[in-house]
Design an enzyme around this catalytic site. Structure first.
Site, mmCIF file in Angstrom:
data_model
loop_
_atom_site.group_PDB
_atom_site.id
_atom_site.type_symbol
_atom_site.label_atom_id
_atom_site.label_comp_id
_atom_site.label_asym_id
_atom_site.label_seq_id
_atom_site.Cartn_x
_atom_site.Cartn_y
_atom_site.Cartn_z
ATOM 1 N N ASP A 219 16.664 -1.345 4.712
ATOM 2 C CA ASP A 219 18.095 -1.468 4.981
ATOM 3 C C ASP A 219 18.765 -2.440 4.022
ATOM 4 O OD1 ASP A 219 18.035 0.265 7.235
ATOM 5 O OD2 ASP A 219 17.170 -1.354 8.419
ATOM 6 N N TYR B 205 4.819 -5.364 6.274
ATOM 7 C CA TYR B 205 6.076 -6.123 6.257
ATOM 8 C C TYR B 205 5.806 -7.612 6.473
ATOM 9 C CZ TYR B 205 9.049 -1.954 6.520
ATOM 10 O OH TYR B 205 9.703 -0.779 6.245
#
Length: 443
Positions: free
Chosen positions: A146, A217
């Protein structure tokens, strides 16, 4: 030019019949002015006469006065991709996300450029791809990040122009004759997007999205005001397969019904200088999942919620709809790595001057941010900005240093809830059906 010099020049060019013995130094100012005006008028008439004689001659038109199409040089002619073969390759790249509107190229204009859009513009500029339409060349991406999110080992796969024929591409001995994709693209890309490697021979049926075995992540945060031990214990509760519908943003356009995801690793690890990170490895993640997971860990680290909150939110029989809460900031999130089957990645030669130039740009960028960080810390200390909380109020940590200040903290399970999965999906279907009906003309 002096007045007398101008007179002598005009006299030489336009009035050679004047007697040589004319001594202009003895003339009065009025006579000199009158003479200059006569000579200038004579020169103008002569120029007009010469212009009349050349009216029938073709005039030379300046290039800038031509229409745009006629101004184009030969090298501006459309590039003929049909003269070249293409090959299917994979690129590994890294980027800093805060200057971009996310990874994926968008159909509609966005406030900031996208990472993919910037890369495809570079590829289009050097004629590696024929257009800015990813569907034209079998394009696929690994992990969609994002706005604000960075990535260190992102991967895309696509067809690009090749120097070699299809037969030559099969022989790995010809790899050195191939276009130097890494160097060419890094010359065109901004410093905060770097191509790190290319795979000229991806595995059979390779797809950057579906061939990815897991995604890694990391979410960075400062330990200030947080109980790290409590967060470490809570983070391990995410491990295993769970339903994460209460830890994501629901997207009706995807019509997702299965929100179960498997987390292989979830732990809090130190990175030095009071900086820690949530280290996550999973096969796939939902939209905003990591930021929602981190937001709940912050609440536990602040002592605002008990560790049992995570188990409650993952029990969709108990908590069937997502409570309303703010997710953590985007900037500290990094797609740290992506795991694929064994692949032959070709990196730039570290001893090559070309790669040294690219490395130097990255070093300069890193140094610039380090120096700015140091200056910002001096700025904060000079102003004696306190780190203590506001008395009588609660600042909810969101990872951005500012957080959200509330007068009274409301427990998560006592809050209002968002629409259910079924409701979100149905609303999208209804909206799509209504749009379709509007397009159908009345009989």
């Amino acid at each position: 030019m002096s007045f007398i010099s101008k007179l002598l020049r005009l006299g030489k060019n336009a009035s050679k019949s004047l007697p040589e013995q004319c001594d202009y130094a003895k003339w009065s100012k009025e006579d000199l002015v009158r003479k200059v005006m006569e000579l200038e008028a004579e020169k103008k008439r002569k120029a007009e006469d010469e212009g009349d004689q050349s009216d029938n001659k073709p005039k030379k038109v300046k290039r800038e006065d031509l229409p745009e199409k006629k101004r184009r040089k030969k090298k501006d002619k459309p590039f003929d991709f049909s003269k070249y073969d293409t090959r299917f390759v994979a690129f590994k790249f890294a980027y800093l996300g805060w200057n971009y509107n996310g990874l994926a190229i968008q159909k509609e204009p966005t406030p900031l450029p996208t990472v993919e859009g910037t890369i495809l513009e570079a590829m289009n500029a050097c004629k590696l791809v024929p257009s800015m339409v990813p569907q034209d060349y079998n394009f696929s991406r690994c992990g969609r990040t994002d706005k604000g999110v960075s990535a260190m080992n992102q991967v895309i796969s696509l067809n690009v122009r090749s120097n070699l024929t299809k037969e030559e591409q099969q022989d790995k001995n010809n790899d050195d004759k191939e276009i130097d994709y890494v160097h060419i693209l890094n010359q065109l890309l901004p410093d905060d997007i770097r191509i790190s490697a290319v795979c000229l021979h991806p595995p059979k049926n390779f797809d950057a999205r579906f061939s990815c075995q897991n995604r890694h992540y990391r979410y960075l945060f400062h330990k200030d005001g947080l109980d790290i031990k409590s967060m470490e214990e809570a983070a391990r509760m995410y491990e295993g397969e769970h339903d994460f519908r209460n830890f994501c943003k629901l997207d009706g356009s995807k019509q997702i019904n299965n929100y179960k995801r498997n987390i292989e690793r979830s732990q809090i690890i130190p990175l030095g200088e009071n900086i820690y990170c949530l280290d996550l490895i999973g096969s796939a993640f939902l939209w905003h999942q990591v930021r929602c997971m981190m937001a709940n860990l912050f609440l536990i680290g602040q002592g605002l919620e008990h560790q049992s909150l995570l188990k409650d939110l993952m029990d969709v029989g108990k908590v069937m709809q997502k409570p309303i809460y703010d997710m953590a900031s985007d900037i500290p999130l990094i797609l740290f790595d992506c795991k694929f089957p064994e692949m032959e990645w070709r990196t730039a030669d570290p001893h090559n001057f070309k790669s040294l130039q690219s490395d130097r740009r990255v070093y300069a960028l890193s140094l610039d941010y380090n120096l700015k960080s140091t200056v910002a810390n001096i700025f904060r200390k000079t102003l004696c900005v306190p780190t203590s909380e506001i008395q009588g109020r609660t600042r909810i940590n969101l990872g951005d240093g500012k957080g959200k200040v509330v007068a009274v903290y409301q427990k998560m399970l006592e809050r209002g809830v968002m629409d259910s999965v079924e409701s979100v999906n149905q609303k999208f279907r209804d909206k799509k059906a209504a749009k379709k009906r509007r397009r159908v003309p009345a009989s």
